[in-house]
Design an enzyme around this catalytic site. Structure first.
Site, PDB file in Angstrom:
ATOM      1  N   CYS A 107      42.892 -31.220   8.763  1.00  0.00           N
ATOM      2  CA  CYS A 107      44.092 -30.498   8.531  1.00  0.00           C
ATOM      3  C   CYS A 107      44.381 -30.268   7.018  1.00  0.00           C
ATOM      4  CB  CYS A 107      45.248 -31.296   9.408  1.00  0.00           C
ATOM      5  SG  CYS A 107      46.806 -30.137   9.730  1.00  0.00           S
ATOM      6  N   GLU A 231      45.172 -24.894  13.864  1.00  0.00           N
ATOM      7  CA  GLU A 231      45.405 -25.007  15.158  1.00  0.00           C
ATOM      8  C   GLU A 231      46.531 -23.730  15.687  1.00  0.00           C
ATOM      9  OE1 GLU A 231      47.488 -28.899  13.853  1.00  0.00           O
ATOM     10  OE2 GLU A 231      45.626 -27.565  13.409  1.00  0.00           O
ATOM     11  N   ASP A 264      43.071 -36.797  11.139  1.00  0.00           N
ATOM     12  CA  ASP A 264      43.656 -37.790  12.222  1.00  0.00           C
ATOM     13  C   ASP A 264      42.479 -38.641  12.537  1.00  0.00           C
ATOM     14  OD1 ASP A 264      46.177 -36.814  12.428  1.00  0.00           O
ATOM     15  OD2 ASP A 264      45.153 -35.136  13.441  1.00  0.00           O
TER      16      ASP A 264
END
Length: 446
Positions: A107, A231, A264
């Site tokens: 991310c 996303e 993550d």
């Protein structure tokens, strides 16, 4: 075996299905249970639940969970296809000769803009971006047209993370400094003020139920640009995506500093030691992180549902998805910018909680642009506006002479006043594009 998934993704049920099917192929007699999202927020406020054998968490808390003995480390030999990870993620997960957790997602703060916008395409520094977009170009929640930048600065953890990202972009210091609230970097706060003014008060503080609402608005024709995560493209139309370009958002004018990327990661809970499930948990973590499982978790469906456009941590996943979804080839280029892991030290949660309100207060103080206030009635024309707007704006540093009946405001009519309310956030749940899960630190957490 019990799994606590990272909850802030577009379609968490798709992850559950892909993981369950992949696990059944290797351990058909060992059922899986997934904890409800209310029981695990990715680590932002809670420690890993004792009942979870495996948990997926934001790696900004990796050092915290290591210090609390929440993680059973892997030897390098215990991680399947260890050479198939983005270097920033696997290096960030490493501690001496161990791997503390297995990277799953990536991310970063990404700037989205139209492909034909040559000025933004060429803008390689923060100053170039903000000079191109200008400040105070709109005062409503949604821009009236293709102007300004939309950015989520609503939540406390969001602001603490953005501050740390900007501070690193300016100084290049790593590991990331975590100063006390009274010793924050003035240049980083000034940069946040600049981003705030390049958006609008209401847009930046809008606490949307849909975590990707700004990207949906961009897809609908609002805003010249939007800052979000990959996303968020799951809420852009195919037509918008065909005409949208993206790059890592420059957060300073020092282009030599490496960008920060989030990750993550999948951790094995030390509680498995008492249950005797550690070996199974490590096997499950590898199944969850396998290229095939991640592809199945991300991909679109035959029913026309788009891919989740999450950023994977394995190059093989980019390669598998790119032929059908070419955006993944463009996304992979982002990872070739020599990023390093966004990670805080063992005092991460305490630091975020201790500075987030100060950061929010400091960058919002003396906001230079105006704000819309509901007129409570329809303003018929310019002649009628002063009698309506002057009283409304008298408590907000006066009326700046502008008003609108445009439907994008969500009001009958609004007056633009010189000062904005100093509330902590603007709740716009009624403005949400779709009922998605909130992603607390990325993009927003109270």
């Amino acid at each position: 075996m019990t799994v606590a998934l990272y909850p802030y993704v577009p379609r968490i049920e798709q992850f559950k299905t892909a993981i369950t099917e992949a696990w059944a192929e290797v351990q058909p007699k060992v059922p899986l249970t997934f904890l409800p999202t209310r029981d695990w927020d990715g680590g932002y406020t809670n420690n890993p639940p004792d009942g979870a054998d495996v948990f997926v968490f934001d790696a900004m808390y990796l050092a915290l969970f290591k210090s609390q003995n929440n993680l059973v480390p892997f030897s390098r030999a215990e991680v399947d296809n260890i050479d198939d990870f983005l270097s920033y993620a696997i290096q960030g997960a490493s501690s001496d000769n161990d791997i503390l957790a297995i990277p799953l997602l990536g991310c970063a703060n990404i700037l989205f803009y139209q492909k034909n916008d040559a000025q933004l395409a060429q803008a390689a520094t923060l100053t170039a971006v903000t000079n191109t977009l200008n400040q105070c170009t709109f005062t409503s929640i949604k821009p009236p047209d293709r102007r300004g930048i939309m950015i989520d600065m609503a939540g406390g953890t969001t602001n603490a993370a953005l501050y740390a990202d900007i501070d690193h972009a300016i100084t290049g210091i790593y590991p990331l400094p975590q100063p006390p609230s009274g010793d924050l970097d003035e240049k980083a706060i000034a940069t946040m003020k600049l981003l705030f003014a390049t958006s609008s008060y209401y847009n930046a503080t809008a606490d949307t139920v849909d975590a990707y609402a700004r990207s949906a608005w961009f897809s609908q024709g609002f805003g010249r640009s939007v800052v979000g995560f990959t996303e968020s493209m799951s809420e852009m139309s195919p037509q918008t995506l065909e005409n949208t370009a993206f790059k890592v958002m420059p957060l300073s004018d020092n282009s030599s500093n490496r960008p920060l990327f989030y990750s993550d990661m999948i951790g094995v809970n030390t509680a498995t030691s008492t249950r005797g499930t550690t070996a199974l948990a490590k096997q499950l973590a590898n199944v969850m992180a396998s290229s095939a499982t991640v592809v199945a978790s991300f991909a679109g469906t035959d029913a026309g549902v788009p891919p989740q456009y999450l950023m994977p941590a394995r190059p093989s996943v980019f390669n598998a998805l790119a032929p059908k979804y070419p955006i993944y080839a463009e996304m992979f280029k982002l990872t070739q910018t020599n990023p390093i892991l966004f990670a805080l030290n063992a005092d991460a949660r305490n630091w975020v909680n201790s500075v987030k309100d100060t950061i929010k207060r400091d960058y919002r103080l003396n906001y230079q642009c105006g704000c819309d206030y509901s007129a409570g009635q329809v303003i018929a024309n310019n002649s009628a506006a002063p009698a309506i707007c002057n009283p409304i704006c008298s408590q907000h540093a006066g009326w700046n002479g502008n008003w609108t009946n445009a439907s994008y405001t969500g009001e009958l009519s609004v007056c633009q006043c010189n000062a904005c309310p100093l509330q902590t956030a603007t709740s716009v749940s009624q403005q949400s594009a779709s009922p998605m899960s909130r992603r607390p630190a990325r993009p927003s957490k109270p």
